[in-house]
Design a protein around this motif. Structure first.
Motif, PDB file in Angstrom:
ATOM      1  N   THR A   3     -12.591   6.020 -19.408  1.00  0.00           N
ATOM      2  CA  THR A   3     -11.550   5.461 -20.256  1.00  0.00           C
ATOM      3  C   THR A   3     -10.530   6.503 -20.691  1.00  0.00           C
ATOM      4  OG1 THR A   3     -12.944   5.828 -22.202  1.00  0.00           O
ATOM      5  CG2 THR A   3     -13.088   3.678 -21.118  1.00  0.00           C
ATOM      6  N   GLU A   4     -10.666   7.762 -20.238  1.00  0.00           N
ATOM      7  CA  GLU A   4      -9.725   8.794 -20.630  1.00  0.00           C
ATOM      8  C   GLU A   4      -8.394   8.568 -19.927  1.00  0.00           C
ATOM      9  OE1 GLU A   4     -12.590   9.377 -19.149  1.00  0.00           O
ATOM     10  OE2 GLU A   4     -13.905  10.069 -20.743  1.00  0.00           O
ATOM     11  N   MET A  32       0.900  -5.567  -8.448  1.00  0.00           N
ATOM     12  CA  MET A  32       0.198  -4.520  -9.182  1.00  0.00           C
ATOM     13  C   MET A  32      -0.497  -5.085 -10.400  1.00  0.00           C
ATOM     14  SD  MET A  32      -0.378  -1.240  -9.071  1.00  0.00           S
ATOM     15  CE  MET A  32       0.961  -0.522  -8.132  1.00  0.00           C
ATOM     16  N   ALA A  33       0.181  -5.996 -11.127  1.00  0.00           N
ATOM     17  CA  ALA A  33      -0.430  -6.606 -12.308  1.00  0.00           C
ATOM     18  C   ALA A  33      -1.627  -7.448 -11.926  1.00  0.00           C
ATOM     19  CB  ALA A  33       0.602  -7.461 -13.045  1.00  0.00           C
ATOM     20  N   ALA A  34      -1.559  -8.102 -10.770  1.00  0.00           N
ATOM     21  CA  ALA A  34      -2.695  -8.906 -10.316  1.00  0.00           C
ATOM     22  C   ALA A  34      -3.910  -8.037 -10.071  1.00  0.00           C
ATOM     23  CB  ALA A  34      -2.318  -9.654  -9.033  1.00  0.00           C
ATOM     24  N   LEU A  35      -3.702  -6.849  -9.555  1.00  0.00           N
ATOM     25  CA  LEU A  35      -4.817  -5.942  -9.285  1.00  0.00           C
ATOM     26  C   LEU A  35      -5.403  -5.378 -10.566  1.00  0.00           C
ATOM     27  CD1 LEU A  35      -3.433  -3.948  -6.232  1.00  0.00           C
ATOM     28  CD2 LEU A  35      -5.099  -5.785  -6.209  1.00  0.00           C
ATOM     29  N   THR A  36      -4.554  -5.057 -11.543  1.00  0.00           N
ATOM     30  CA  THR A  36      -5.064  -4.464 -12.773  1.00  0.00           C
ATOM     31  C   THR A  36      -5.866  -5.460 -13.575  1.00  0.00           C
ATOM     32  OG1 THR A  36      -3.057  -5.042 -14.009  1.00  0.00           O
ATOM     33  CG2 THR A  36      -3.101  -2.896 -12.923  1.00  0.00           C
ATOM     34  N   ALA A  37      -5.681  -6.746 -13.338  1.00  0.00           N
ATOM     35  CA  ALA A  37      -6.399  -7.755 -14.115  1.00  0.00           C
ATOM     36  C   ALA A  37      -7.863  -7.833 -13.742  1.00  0.00           C
ATOM     37  CB  ALA A  37      -5.734  -9.122 -13.914  1.00  0.00           C
ATOM     38  N   GLY A  93       5.182  -1.866 -12.015  1.00  0.00           N
ATOM     39  CA  GLY A  93       4.042  -1.911 -12.916  1.00  0.00           C
ATOM     40  C   GLY A  93       3.310  -0.593 -13.054  1.00  0.00           C
ATOM     41  N   PRO A  94       2.009  -0.642 -13.409  1.00  0.00           N
ATOM     42  CA  PRO A  94       1.232   0.561 -13.715  1.00  0.00           C
ATOM     43  C   PRO A  94       1.111   1.507 -12.528  1.00  0.00           C
ATOM     44  CG  PRO A  94       0.121  -1.397 -14.540  1.00  0.00           C
ATOM     45  CD  PRO A  94       1.234  -1.872 -13.670  1.00  0.00           C
ATOM     46  N   SER A  95       1.120   2.803 -12.831  1.00  0.00           N
ATOM     47  CA  SER A  95       0.969   3.824 -11.797  1.00  0.00           C
ATOM     48  C   SER A  95       0.631   5.145 -12.485  1.00  0.00           C
ATOM     49  CB  SER A  95       2.248   3.948 -10.964  1.00  0.00           C
ATOM     50  OG  SER A  95       2.070   4.850  -9.890  1.00  0.00           O
ATOM     51  N   THR A  96       0.614   6.207 -11.712  1.00  0.00           N
ATOM     52  CA  THR A  96       0.491   7.574 -12.233  1.00  0.00           C
ATOM     53  C   THR A  96       1.522   8.427 -11.509  1.00  0.00           C
ATOM     54  OG1 THR A  96      -1.162   8.217 -10.576  1.00  0.00           O
ATOM     55  CG2 THR A  96      -1.992   7.303 -12.658  1.00  0.00           C
ATOM     56  N   GLU A  97       1.677   9.652 -11.965  1.00  0.00           N
ATOM     57  CA  GLU A  97       2.637  10.534 -11.293  1.00  0.00           C
ATOM     58  C   GLU A  97       2.251  10.739  -9.836  1.00  0.00           C
ATOM     59  OE1 GLU A  97       4.380  13.391 -14.833  1.00  0.00           O
ATOM     60  OE2 GLU A  97       2.382  13.857 -14.040  1.00  0.00           O
ATOM     61  N   ALA A 103      -3.264  -3.132 -19.820  1.00  0.00           N
ATOM     62  CA  ALA A 103      -2.818  -2.868 -18.449  1.00  0.00           C
ATOM     63  C   ALA A 103      -3.065  -1.422 -18.062  1.00  0.00           C
ATOM     64  CB  ALA A 103      -1.335  -3.207 -18.311  1.00  0.00           C
ATOM     65  N   ARG A 104      -2.823  -0.506 -18.989  1.00  0.00           N
ATOM     66  CA  ARG A 104      -3.054   0.926 -18.717  1.00  0.00           C
ATOM     67  C   ARG A 104      -4.527   1.192 -18.442  1.00  0.00           C
ATOM     68  NH1 ARG A 104      -1.548   4.473 -23.680  1.00  0.00           N
ATOM     69  NH2 ARG A 104      -3.288   3.258 -24.503  1.00  0.00           N
ATOM     70  N   LEU A 105      -5.394   0.702 -19.323  1.00  0.00           N
ATOM     71  CA  LEU A 105      -6.826   0.930 -19.162  1.00  0.00           C
ATOM     72  C   LEU A 105      -7.344   0.286 -17.884  1.00  0.00           C
ATOM     73  CD1 LEU A 105      -9.565   1.886 -20.245  1.00  0.00           C
ATOM     74  CD2 LEU A 105      -9.700  -0.264 -21.529  1.00  0.00           C
ATOM     75  N   SER A 106      -6.924  -0.951 -17.627  1.00  0.00           N
ATOM     76  CA  SER A 106      -7.409  -1.676 -16.452  1.00  0.00           C
ATOM     77  C   SER A 106      -6.981  -0.985 -15.165  1.00  0.00           C
ATOM     78  CB  SER A 106      -6.898  -3.123 -16.467  1.00  0.00           C
ATOM     79  OG  SER A 106      -7.348  -3.809 -17.603  1.00  0.00           O
ATOM     80  N   TYR A 107      -5.713  -0.569 -15.115  1.00  0.00           N
ATOM     81  CA  TYR A 107      -5.224   0.085 -13.903  1.00  0.00           C
ATOM     82  C   TYR A 107      -5.968   1.386 -13.643  1.00  0.00           C
ATOM     83  CZ  TYR A 107      -2.400   2.727 -10.664  1.00  0.00           C
ATOM     84  OH  TYR A 107      -1.999   3.469  -9.586  1.00  0.00           O
ATOM     85  N   LEU A 108      -6.099   2.228 -14.660  1.00  0.00           N
ATOM     86  CA  LEU A 108      -6.730   3.535 -14.464  1.00  0.00           C
ATOM     87  C   LEU A 108      -8.198   3.386 -14.090  1.00  0.00           C
ATOM     88  CD1 LEU A 108      -5.157   5.583 -17.392  1.00  0.00           C
ATOM     89  CD2 LEU A 108      -4.596   5.717 -14.961  1.00  0.00           C
TER      90      LEU A 108
END
Length: 260
Positions: free
Chosen positions: A14-15, A1-6, A138-142, A202-207
């Motif tokens: 950006t919200e 997951m971290a590899a993808l967010t990078a 790693g990063p996700s949403t509900e 990480a939050r911004l990149s993932y979203l």
């Protein structure tokens, strides 16, 4: 997951909704400690100890195991063409690719169309919900966190494989994650250890990446509040607003019109 967010594209979305930020940050710090103490050294050992063709074969095998679940998600999204392509890919790689160790389907014109139940919920109209950082994942949403759990249940192979076969499948998925961590080591290290606030990045990149992928290239569904409704998209922003629109563009502006 971290590899993808990078590798997130910057598309202006950006919200974010992060009501659990204190808890998320604590989990992010835990994930960083696990990465530094366990995942990073293991991935380096895996990447340097095994030849690239062998690592690629393990990755192909793990990817092939996920295809039946993706076909089901394609059908639930009413994307029949995607389901046929992923189904063709699974059949070709399972047979000609020796159980998925090789990937003859891609050069034959059947690349993998990535999807998951989180995207299915998006197609059905469910909102992404709050941002989450999951332990070890790693990063996700509900919405995506719920989708991950459902993907495990609805993958047809999960009910077919048992005993040694199931353990081999889980091992292949784990080692493919080690390979991802090794392949994107530079990007992940910069994100986690080279930034002042790795959680925010990480939050911004993932979203951004997740929203970009879910749109599948469509234009974002928001308008510029400062854009004029009468603005000509082809208008020269540097043009003189007082210039004669019918003037000869090749006329010398300094020429005396009364000169003989």
């Amino acid at each position: 997951m971290a590899a993808l967010t990078a590798c997130a594209p910057h598309d202006g979305t950006t919200e974010f909704n992060d009501p659990y930020e204190p808890t998320n940050r604590a989990i992010h710090d835990f994930n960083k400690r696990v990465d530094e103490a366990v995942l990073k050294p293991l991935s380096q050992g895996y990447g340097t100890g095994l030849p690239a063709p062998l690592r690629e074969g393990v990755g192909n095998f793990a990817s092939n195991l996920s295809l039946p679940g993706k076909v089901l998600n394609n059908l639930l999204q009413f994307r029949i063409g995607d389901a046929m392509e992923n189904g063709t890919r699974f059949f070709v790689n399972t047979t000609l690719g020796v159980g998925g160790l090789f990937d003859p389907a891609t050069p034959m014109g059947a690349p993998e169309i990535d999807t998951d139940f989180g995207e299915t919920l998006h197609v059905w109209g469910f909102e992404e919900g709050a941002y989450l950082e999951l332990p070890l994942l790693g990063p996700s949403t509900e919405r995506d966190a719920f989708g991950m759990a459902v993907d495990i249940v609805i993958n047809p192979l999960e009910s077919v494989l048992d005993g040694d076969e199931a353990r081999i499948a889980r091992g292949a998925r784990l080692f493919s994650r080690f390979n991802d961590r090794f392949t994107y080591a530079g990007l992940v290290d910069d994100l986690l250890y080279g930034s002042a606030d790795s959680y925010a990045i990480a939050r911004l990149s993932y979203l951004q990446k997740r929203r970009h992928d879910l749109r599948r290239g469509a234009v974002p569904d928001y308008d510029d509040p400062y854009a004029s409704p009468y603005e000509d998209p082809y208008e020269d922003p540097y043009a003189d607003p007082y210039a004669d629109p019918y003037a000869d563009p090749y006329t010398d502006p300094y020429e005396d019109p009364y000169e003989q």
